[in-house]
Each structure stands twice: as C-alpha cells, then as structure tokens.
Design a protein around this motif. Structure first.
Motif: not given
Length: 285
Positions: A135-162
């Motif tokens: 969660v902390s990594i996603v927040r940091s990357v999303r808020r960094d304007q230098r990385l606006a075009e970087v895709m974040i992925g989580a192959p193991a499936g963390q975004p599935e959970v509520t």
C-alpha cells in the motif's frame, strides 16, 4: 484423517505437503502455485491452480503486449517472490525486455520512486506483502508526478481483496494482477457466485471458487473410493469433476512433481479506474 485440503500460503503449503507425503496422506491443493510443491515427485498430492511458471509467463506476455520493455520488480526476500521474479526474467529477457530487482529490505517507498526514474522504468511489479509494504509503495508512486506514466502491477493478486480497495481508494484501480477464472463460469459456477454474493454482500474472489472446487473434487473422490488413503491417492488421475470453472481432471505436467489440473484458467485483470469495484479482463492465457 482420510485426506488434507487447502493451505495458507505457497511456502507454508510446501512444508505441509512434504509432511503429508511422508505420512502417506493425500493432499489436494486449492491455491498454492509454487512449481516445486514437494521435494520429490509424489503420487499423493494434487493441485487445482496453475503452477507459478505458467501464470507468470502469461503475465509476462501481457507486459510485452502492452509495450513494456523496462520493468522493475520490488520484491521482499522469500522463496515465493524469488521464484516469481526468476520466471518473469527468464521469459522477458530473451524477448528484449530488462528486469531490475529492488530488494525491499533495503529500499523505502520514496527510494523506489527515485530508482524508477533513474531506470526509466515503464512498469513496476509488486512482489511484496499486503497491506504493507504494498500500500505504501502504491501511494508513493501514484503521488510522484515523475511517474505518471508508470504502470503498477501485482501479479500475485493483492488487488483482488476488498481491503486493497478500502486502503487505496481510487489508487487501487489500474493495477493488473493474475486470477484463475474463465471468461465465463460454468452453470455450477454461476449458481455458486449468486449464492456467495448473497452471503458475503459482495462478489466472491477467485479464491472462493478454488475453495469450492477443492471441496467438490475431494467429496467426489471420497464418495467413489472411500476413506482409504492409498485408494484416494491412486484416484487422482481418474478424477472427472464438473467444477465452478470447468471440468477438472488431473494429469502429469513436465517439471511438476504433483498431479496438476492442466487446463486451469488464467487471466490478467485489474480494477476499472472508472468503477474500482468492477474488474476488467486485460489478457488471458
């Protein structure tokens, strides 16, 4: 005990499988994906989900089809995460992509952002635990304007959970992950989805279907062959059960030391940025 089913995590399940095998206890695995589930090939262990090598190759193909050639992996030390990184690198490198690994024991989320800029990465893959540090990594990357075009992925499936969506809000969307569902559930699967949605108050995750299929297979085996351990273990190659995600049969797969459902479905999906509670299918394999 006639048989063992399910597991907590791939690494825990591997230890349990070796012990079950030593005891002569049949073990049906519902979710563990590590290729090397046992130290030695065994007739007693069967598995429903696809091996990690297959799932990660599907994910790597998705990355390539989306145009990603400079990929950074943020990983925690673990047999599970290391195996996943190795599969990605082995599949991507021959196709002209680079994979740089960051040891999350040595990097803060802010430092990860700086590394992504330095490496000119177009994709960051999270092979880390949830909620932290994911969660902390996603927040940091999303808020960094230098990385606006970087895709974040989580192959193991963390975004599935509520909890992922609850913790991250709008930032939870657009993070592709692997799940093991077909484009269309079987009639049984559709009924189970409706029942579980009514019980849970939300759509069930793919893990719920894995759990249901595990019970369905084991119940069929015990009804047909009784509770004798040897007969149960010998029955894996004769299983033919209609599950929530298609007909389940076990076979031997090269390089896999357990009985494997070879046609288990694999998808790459994400939460729709326009509607984070809805999942989009991005790729299938």
């Amino acid at each position: 005990m006639a048989a063992l089913a399910g597991e907590y995590h791939s690494v825990v399940a591997r230890a349990a499988a070796d012990r079950a095998d030593a005891l002569g206890l049949p073990f049906l695995r519902s979710s563990a994906v590590l290729d090397a589930l046992t130290e030695q090939p065994t007739e007693r262990v069967a598995r429903l989900p696809p091996p990690q090598s297959r799932g990660r190759r599907v994910y790597a193909d998705f990355l390539l089809s989306a145009g990603h050639r400079r990929i950074t992996v943020a990983a925690q030390p673990s047999v599970y995460w290391a195996a996943g990184t190795r599969v990605l690198r082995d599949h991507l490198a021959p196709r002209g992509a680079t994979v740089v690994e960051l040891d999350m024991g040595a990097f803060t989320p802010t430092a990860v952002c700086d590394e992504l800029v330095d490496q000119r990465a177009t994709a960051l893959l999270l092979l880390v635990g949830h909620p932290e540090p994911a969660v902390s990594i996603v927040r940091s990357v999303r808020r960094d304007q230098r990385l606006a075009e970087v895709m974040i992925g989580a192959p193991a499936g963390q975004p599935e959970v509520t909890e992922w969506a609850t913790s991250l809000g709008d930032d939870s969307a657009g993070v592709p992950f692997l799940r093991y569902l077909p484009a269309r559930l079987s009639p049984l699967g559709a009924r189970v989805e409706t029942e579980r949605r009514e019980t849970l108050g939300e759509a069930p995750s793919f893990v719920a279907f894995e759990g249901y299929d595990t019970v369905a297979v084991l119940a069929d085996v015990l009804r047909s062959h009784g509770v004798d351990r040897a007969r149960t273990a010998a029955s894996w190659p004769r299983v033919a059960v209609e599950g929530t995600r298609g007909q389940i049969r076990f076979s031997r797969t090269p390089g896999i030391g357990v009985w494997q459902w070879a046609s288990a479905p694999v998808q790459v999906v994400d939460r729709d940025p326009a509607e984070p509670d809805r999942f989009r299918i991005l790729h299938a394999g």
